[in-house]
Design a protein around this motif. Structure first.
Motif, PDB file in Angstrom:
ATOM      1  N   TRP A 155      39.446  42.533  41.350  1.00 29.77           N
ATOM      2  CA  TRP A 155      39.618  40.884  40.364  1.00 29.77           C
ATOM      3  C   TRP A 155      39.375  40.345  41.468  1.00 29.77           C
ATOM      4  O   TRP A 155      39.526  40.068  42.086  1.00 29.77           O
TER       5      TRP A 155
ATOM      6  N   VAL B 113      43.476  34.348  37.685  1.00 32.13           N
ATOM      7  CA  VAL B 113      42.944  35.783  38.032  1.00 32.13           C
ATOM      8  C   VAL B 113      42.160  36.415  36.855  1.00 32.13           C
ATOM      9  O   VAL B 113      42.893  36.834  35.664  1.00 32.13           O
ATOM     10  N   GLU B 114      40.721  37.268  37.709  1.00 31.67           N
ATOM     11  CA  GLU B 114      40.405  37.979  36.363  1.00 31.67           C
ATOM     12  C   GLU B 114      39.826  38.870  36.775  1.00 31.67           C
ATOM     13  O   GLU B 114      39.432  39.262  37.898  1.00 31.67           O
ATOM     14  N   PRO B 115      40.341  40.416  35.745  1.00 33.29           N
ATOM     15  CA  PRO B 115      38.931  41.444  36.116  1.00 33.29           C
ATOM     16  C   PRO B 115      37.908  41.457  36.421  1.00 33.29           C
ATOM     17  O   PRO B 115      36.813  40.317  35.920  1.00 33.29           O
TER      18      PRO B 115
ATOM     19  N   GLN C  20      36.363  47.481  34.194  1.00 31.53           N
ATOM     20  CA  GLN C  20      36.123  46.610  35.084  1.00 31.53           C
ATOM     21  C   GLN C  20      36.147  47.866  36.277  1.00 31.53           C
ATOM     22  O   GLN C  20      36.106  49.187  36.765  1.00 31.53           O
TER      23      GLN C  20
ATOM     24  N   LYS D 236      37.635  37.705  45.686  1.00 32.40           N
ATOM     25  CA  LYS D 236      37.847  39.406  45.243  1.00 32.40           C
ATOM     26  C   LYS D 236      38.780  39.930  45.644  1.00 32.40           C
ATOM     27  O   LYS D 236      39.070  39.989  46.792  1.00 32.40           O
TER      28      LYS D 236
ATOM     29  N   GLN E 159      46.805  43.507  38.583  1.00 31.58           N
ATOM     30  CA  GLN E 159      46.245  41.630  38.259  1.00 31.58           C
ATOM     31  C   GLN E 159      47.417  41.089  39.190  1.00 31.58           C
ATOM     32  O   GLN E 159      48.790  41.183  38.466  1.00 31.58           O
TER      33      GLN E 159
END
Length: 148
Positions: free
Chosen positions: A54, A25-27, A43, A75, A81
């Motif tokens: 995210w 999981v990434e911004p 972000q 998304k 997060q």
């Protein structure tokens, strides 16, 4: 007309054969905002909820999915997060179910004079497939999810 920008779907309506996380999981970076002094981007924030966005890469194993639809990005709008479910399989891909899944259609220019309908997918959270206790909650609201 009662259809707003995003169309609500159940997880099975979008991923009838299931879904598998193919990465962390990434911004989501906001490339419309000015870069910070170190060159990084802030972000991106969800326009509907004001929550940070995210993203996760997802593999769709549906045999009827087209070649360009086998790997998609989903998304997730969440204050913290989202933490994926534990992978209890011997494979590198984590089974996942999306909570509050919505889709926004858009026209993709393929560059060859043809356009196709593509979908922007957004969810409220993610959970272990088949769990109903998390079905109504966003990621991070149960006190267990947080920064990874």
């Amino acid at each position: 007309m009662a259809i707003h920008k995003r169309i609500a779907f159940g997880h099975a309506g979008v991923f009838p054969a299931g879904a598998f996380l193919a990465g962390p999981v990434e911004p989501v970076g906001d490339f419309n905002a000015p870069a910070r002094p170190d060159g990084s981007r802030p972000q991106q924030v969800d326009k509907d909820t004001g929550l940070p966005l995210w993203q996760v890469q997802v593999i769709d194993p549906d045999p009827e999915a087209g070649k360009k639809d086998k790997a998609v990005t989903v998304k997730i709008a969440a204050a913290h997060q989202p933490v994926p479910p534990v992978n209890e399989t011997p494979f590198p891909f984590t089974p996942v179910e999306f909570v509050g899944l919505t889709a926004l259609p858009w026209i993709e220019d393929t560059g060859n004079g043809r356009a196709r309908i593509s979908w922007s997918l957004k969810a409220d959270g993610l959970a272990k497939p088949g769990t109903t206790a998390t079905a109504g909650r966003r990621s991070g609201e149960d006190g267990k999810a947080g920064p990874a």
